[in-house]
Write a protein that holds these residues in place. Structure first.
Motif, short mmCIF file in Angstrom:
data_model
loop_
_atom_site.label_atom_id
_atom_site.label_comp_id
_atom_site.label_asym_id
_atom_site.label_seq_id
_atom_site.Cartn_x
_atom_site.Cartn_y
_atom_site.Cartn_z
N ALA A 142 0.83 -1.21 0.00
CA ALA A 142 0.00 0.00 0.00
C ALA A 142 0.86 1.25 0.00
O ALA A 142 0.56 2.23 -0.70
N VAL A 143 1.95 1.24 0.78
CA VAL A 143 2.86 2.39 0.83
C VAL A 143 3.46 2.64 -0.55
O VAL A 143 3.61 3.79 -0.99
N GLN A 144 3.79 1.58 -1.25
CA GLN A 144 4.40 1.70 -2.58
C GLN A 144 3.44 2.35 -3.58
O GLN A 144 3.89 3.02 -4.51
N VAL A 145 2.14 2.16 -3.37
CA VAL A 145 1.15 2.78 -4.26
C VAL A 145 0.96 4.25 -3.90
O VAL A 145 0.94 5.13 -4.78
N VAL A 146 0.79 4.53 -2.61
CA VAL A 146 0.52 5.91 -2.17
C VAL A 146 1.74 6.79 -2.34
O VAL A 146 1.63 7.96 -2.77
N TRP A 147 2.92 6.26 -2.01
CA TRP A 147 4.16 7.02 -2.14
C TRP A 147 5.10 6.25 -3.07
O TRP A 147 5.91 5.43 -2.62
N PRO A 148 5.01 6.47 -4.36
CA PRO A 148 5.87 5.74 -5.32
C PRO A 148 7.35 5.96 -5.02
O PRO A 148 7.75 6.96 -4.42
N SER A 149 8.14 5.00 -5.44
CA SER A 149 9.59 5.04 -5.25
C SER A 149 9.98 5.00 -3.77
O SER A 149 11.02 5.55 -3.37
N SER A 150 9.14 4.35 -2.95
CA SER A 150 9.45 4.24 -1.52
C SER A 150 10.51 3.19 -1.25
O SER A 150 11.24 3.29 -0.26
N PHE A 151 10.58 2.17 -2.09
CA PHE A 151 11.55 1.09 -1.91
C PHE A 151 12.42 0.99 -3.16
O PHE A 151 11.94 1.17 -4.28
N SER A 152 13.68 0.68 -2.97
CA SER A 152 14.61 0.66 -4.09
C SER A 152 15.60 -0.48 -3.96
O SER A 152 15.94 -0.92 -2.85
N GLY A 156 15.33 -1.33 -9.56
CA GLY A 156 14.44 -0.19 -9.70
C GLY A 156 13.63 0.07 -8.46
O GLY A 156 14.00 -0.35 -7.35
N PHE A 157 12.48 0.75 -8.64
CA PHE A 157 11.68 1.17 -7.50
C PHE A 157 10.40 0.35 -7.31
O PHE A 157 9.86 0.30 -6.22
N GLU A 158 9.87 -0.25 -8.36
CA GLU A 158 8.62 -1.00 -8.26
C GLU A 158 8.93 -2.46 -7.94
O GLU A 158 9.72 -3.10 -8.64
N LEU A 177 19.27 -9.02 5.64
CA LEU A 177 19.78 -9.65 4.42
C LEU A 177 19.11 -9.15 3.15
O LEU A 177 19.50 -9.53 2.06
N SER A 178 18.09 -8.32 3.27
CA SER A 178 17.35 -7.91 2.09
C SER A 178 18.15 -6.94 1.23
O SER A 178 18.84 -6.06 1.74
N ASP A 179 18.05 -7.12 -0.09
CA ASP A 179 18.71 -6.19 -1.01
C ASP A 179 17.80 -5.01 -1.34
O ASP A 179 18.20 -4.11 -2.08
N ILE A 180 16.58 -5.00 -0.79
CA ILE A 180 15.64 -3.90 -0.98
C ILE A 180 15.76 -2.95 0.21
O ILE A 180 15.77 -3.39 1.36
#
Length: 218
Positions: A142-152, A156-158, A177-180
């Motif tokens: 949900a955060v990724q939809v409301v605030w695009p480019s929140s995770f990278s 890329g961002f999506e 360990l996450s690469d995100i």
């Protein structure tokens, strides 16, 4: 045969934990297709709803599972059909997250309702943990939809739900360990909350289970 079935049904939390772990292992093979993704999501929600009703069958829990879990399951079917539709992903996250968090709450109430430690409660310790990870993954979606480019990351961002679930598990377990990575302020605030939840879960739930087990042995 009936005896084995009864023994299996006597441990609903074990069934839930196994179903979620199977989802994680099967996602790379089935999650890429629309039918496979919908199948995994529905099976997972059925396992979650069945397990929580088995361990906490009260009118309140039943209503929450029905009125919140029903629409969430419908969105689980729609997401693979419209994977790039932001409204569908957003509404799905808004419905799924509170459903999974409430299921985790019901599991924790089940763990803390007495001072006796049963075999199923051991499985519930793991199941409640994985349910929380699922809930935060939907919050990330949900955060990724409301605030695009929140995770990278390097790609890329999506990010897909499976990638966000991977981020959720790595954050909740504090393994790092996450690469995100979270690059948005809102995403970072949610991740900090999940970090606290993971630490408190180990401190409160796991420590209590170990302490009660030691007391019983003494």
């Amino acid at each position: 045969m009936k005896r084995r079935l009864d023994q299996l049904l006597a441990h609903p939390s074990a069934i839930l934990l196994a179903a979620q772990l199977l989802q994680v292992l099967a996602w790379p093979f089935l999650g890429g297709s629309r039918i496979g993704g919908a199948f995994l999501g529905v099976i997972g929600m059925l396992a979650v709803g069945s397990a929580v009703l088995a361990v906490r069958r009260t009118p309140v829990v039943s209503r929450v599972v029905f009125f919140l879990g029903g629409p969430a399951m419908l969105l689980t079917l729609l997401e693979p059909i419209f994977p790039t539709s932001d409204p569908v992903v957003l509404v799905s996250g808004v419905l799924h997250a509170p459903f999974y968090f409430y299921v985790s709450y019901a599991q924790l109430r089940y763990l803390f309702h007495d001072d006796e430690v049963t075999t199923d409660e051991y499985f519930a310790t793991g199941a409640a943990f994985t349910v929380v990870a699922w809930g935060f993954a939907y919050v990330f979606a949900a955060v990724q939809v409301v605030w695009p480019s929140s995770f990278s990351n390097a790609g890329g961002f999506e990010h897909t739900f499976f990638e966000l679930l991977y981020l959720s598990f790595s954050t909740l377990t504090s393994v790092g360990l996450s690469d995100i990575v979270a690059v948005g302020a809102q995403a970072r605030s949610v991740l900090m909350v999940e970090m606290m939840v993971g630490v408190f879960y180990v401190a409160m739930v796991v420590a209590r289970m170990v302490g009660l087990t030691m007391m019983r042995r003494r």
